[in-house]
Design a protein around this motif. Structure first.
Motif, short mmCIF file in Angstrom:
data_model
loop_
_atom_site.label_atom_id
_atom_site.label_comp_id
_atom_site.label_asym_id
_atom_site.label_seq_id
_atom_site.Cartn_x
_atom_site.Cartn_y
_atom_site.Cartn_z
N GLN A 124 38.91 23.37 43.02
CA GLN A 124 39.04 24.77 43.41
C GLN A 124 38.30 25.70 42.45
O GLN A 124 38.51 25.66 41.24
N VAL A 125 37.44 26.56 43.02
CA VAL A 125 36.84 27.64 42.25
C VAL A 125 37.85 28.79 42.20
O VAL A 125 38.58 29.00 43.17
N PRO A 126 37.94 29.52 41.09
CA PRO A 126 38.94 30.59 40.98
C PRO A 126 38.85 31.61 42.10
O PRO A 126 37.77 31.86 42.65
N ASN A 127 39.98 32.19 42.43
CA ASN A 127 40.04 33.28 43.40
C ASN A 127 39.20 34.45 42.89
O ASN A 127 39.36 34.89 41.75
N ARG A 128 38.32 34.96 43.72
CA ARG A 128 37.40 36.02 43.29
C ARG A 128 38.01 37.42 43.37
O ARG A 128 37.38 38.39 42.97
N THR A 129 39.18 37.54 43.93
CA THR A 129 39.77 38.86 44.16
C THR A 129 40.45 39.42 42.92
O THR A 129 41.32 38.77 42.34
N PRO A 130 40.08 40.62 42.46
CA PRO A 130 40.79 41.25 41.34
C PRO A 130 42.25 41.52 41.70
O PRO A 130 42.63 41.54 42.87
N LEU A 131 43.07 41.72 40.68
CA LEU A 131 44.48 42.00 40.87
C LEU A 131 44.83 43.33 40.18
O LEU A 131 44.17 43.73 39.24
N ARG A 132 45.88 43.95 40.68
CA ARG A 132 46.40 45.12 39.99
C ARG A 132 47.70 44.73 39.30
O ARG A 132 48.64 44.26 39.95
N LEU A 133 47.72 44.87 37.98
CA LEU A 133 48.92 44.59 37.21
C LEU A 133 49.82 45.81 37.29
O LEU A 133 49.50 46.85 36.73
N LEU A 134 50.91 45.68 38.01
CA LEU A 134 51.78 46.83 38.26
C LEU A 134 52.81 47.04 37.16
O LEU A 134 53.01 48.16 36.69
N GLN A 135 53.46 45.95 36.75
CA GLN A 135 54.57 46.10 35.81
C GLN A 135 54.83 44.78 35.09
O GLN A 135 54.54 43.70 35.60
N LEU A 136 55.38 44.89 33.89
CA LEU A 136 55.87 43.74 33.13
C LEU A 136 57.37 43.89 32.98
O LEU A 136 57.85 44.92 32.52
N GLN A 137 58.12 42.86 33.37
CA GLN A 137 59.57 42.88 33.27
C GLN A 137 60.02 41.78 32.33
O GLN A 137 59.76 40.60 32.57
N VAL A 138 60.67 42.16 31.23
CA VAL A 138 61.09 41.22 30.20
C VAL A 138 62.60 41.11 30.20
O VAL A 138 63.31 42.11 30.06
N ARG A 139 63.09 39.89 30.38
CA ARG A 139 64.53 39.62 30.33
C ARG A 139 64.83 38.83 29.07
O ARG A 139 64.22 37.79 28.81
N GLY A 140 65.80 39.33 28.29
CA GLY A 140 66.13 38.69 27.02
C GLY A 140 65.61 39.52 25.86
O GLY A 140 64.60 40.22 25.97
N VAL A 278 34.37 53.64 42.89
CA VAL A 278 33.15 52.99 42.41
C VAL A 278 33.48 52.03 41.27
O VAL A 278 32.97 50.91 41.20
N GLU A 279 34.36 52.46 40.36
CA GLU A 279 34.73 51.61 39.23
C GLU A 279 35.40 50.32 39.70
O GLU A 279 35.09 49.24 39.21
N GLU A 280 36.31 50.44 40.67
CA GLU A 280 36.99 49.26 41.19
C GLU A 280 36.02 48.34 41.92
O GLU A 280 36.09 47.11 41.82
N GLY A 281 35.09 48.94 42.66
CA GLY A 281 34.07 48.15 43.35
C GLY A 281 33.19 47.39 42.38
O GLY A 281 32.83 46.24 42.62
N GLU A 282 32.84 48.03 41.26
CA GLU A 282 32.02 47.37 40.25
C GLU A 282 32.77 46.20 39.60
O GLU A 282 32.19 45.16 39.31
N LEU A 283 34.06 46.39 39.38
CA LEU A 283 34.85 45.30 38.82
C LEU A 283 34.92 44.13 39.79
O LEU A 283 34.80 42.96 39.39
N GLY A 284 35.11 44.43 41.08
CA GLY A 284 35.11 43.37 42.08
C GLY A 284 33.78 42.64 42.11
O GLY A 284 33.73 41.41 42.23
N ARG A 285 32.69 43.38 41.98
CA ARG A 285 31.36 42.78 41.96
C ARG A 285 31.19 41.87 40.75
O ARG A 285 30.71 40.74 40.85
#
Length: 303
Positions: A124-140, A278-285
């Motif tokens: 498998q070649v990595p998924n080419r789609t960027p992600l949006r990191l919405l939140q970090l939830q820490v338990r403990g 435009v910035e998001e499109g460039e990152l996707g590119r």
């Protein structure tokens, strides 16, 4: 036979996945030139002085393991890594100790990137789609120096941006944090693609200081929204203070994610009907092209 100085750093965690594949290609090409020109010996030197407080043996072992997997000397990167570590135990190079070898064997980040490399080489070649990191939830809870409750902030470091430079963002805890509850969240809403590192730090306002606690390095190509769970065994502790932290037994981190298909689609479809900035499109590119490079290097791997 003339070699090229191949720079792989500095980097926040380990070499990027794309850089690992490029390095393997360069190593193979270098050694192949020596064989084709009938040189009796071809010497390959890997130097590692790339990032403060980073375990240099880990990066060398990772590169060696990936290369042995790239040339199909081993079926998986894990088998190759075990061979590399056993070779180090047997030969005992100068300045390499048993403790350093054990640290490498238990390095969570190295293990994840060995897994990534193996997956790409086999299926498998990595998924080419960027992600949006919405939140970090820490338990403990986390206690510094055994007793001091942590006052956390997170730095998000990515080696992939529209300008191909390292970018960094800082997230502080969301409102309503209560130490006694053992839960803290960080609102991020940051676009990420490729390799990224989450650096958790302890802020001490009285001393105006920030202490590194632990980090998590991943590649977005292998993460599936809506969340990615990280257990205590998967975090990387700093080299200079691995024993000053105490974690709750149920410590876990959930990385909340959302897919950004439009970033990749805009690049593939051109500028017509653009759905993202435009910035998001460039990152996707940029991410798409980096995955293309990995795929081409895999196609050129020796039988």
């Amino acid at each position: 036979l003339h070699g090229t100085l191949f720079h792989m750093g500095p980097f926040a965690g380990v070499p990027s996945l794309s850089m690992l594949f490029q390095c393997c290609f360069e190593i193979y090409d270098w050694l192949l030139q020596g064989v084709e020109r009938n040189f009796p010996q071809v010497v390959l030197i890997i130097a590692s002085d790339l990032f403060p407080h980073f375990r240099p043996l880990s990066s060398i072992a990772l590169i060696a393991s990936c290369y042995l997997t790239y040339v199909h000397a081993f079926d998986t990167g894990f088998d190759a890594l075990e061979f590399v570590l056993q070779s180090l135990r047997n030969t005992r190079p100068v300045r390499v100790t048993d403790a350093m070898i054990q640290e490498t064997a238990s390095d969570a980040t190295v293990m994840h990137y060995v897994k990534y490399f193996t997956i790409v080489m086999t299926s498998q070649v990595p998924n080419r789609t960027p992600l949006r990191l919405l939140q970090l939830q820490v338990r403990g809870n986390v206690h510094v120096s055994g007793t001091i409750p942590w006052n956390p902030q997170v730095r998000i470091v990515s080696s992939l941006s529209s300008e191909n430079g390292e970018i960094s963002s800082t997230c502080r805890r969301s409102k309503g944090f209560k130490e006694s509850i053992g839960f803290v969240s960080f609102d991020a809403d940051i676009l990420i693609a490729g390799d990224f590192t989450l650096k958790f730090e302890h802020v001490c306002p009285a001393r105006s200081s920030v202490t590194p606690l632990f980090s998590i390095t991943r590649n977005t190509g292998f993460l599936d929204p809506p969340s990615h769970r990280v257990f205590l065994r998967d975090v990387a502790l700093p080299l200079d203070q691995p024993n000053v932290l105490r974690f709750d037994s149920d410590f876990v981190i959930d990385v909340v994610l959302a897919s950004c298909i439009s970033c990749t689609d805009d690049y593939l479809d051109g500028v017509k009907n653009r759905k993202c900035s435009v910035e998001e499109g460039e990152l996707g590119r940029t991410n798409f092209l980096e995955c293309e490079v990995i795929e081409e290097i895999v196609r050129q791997a020796p039988d």
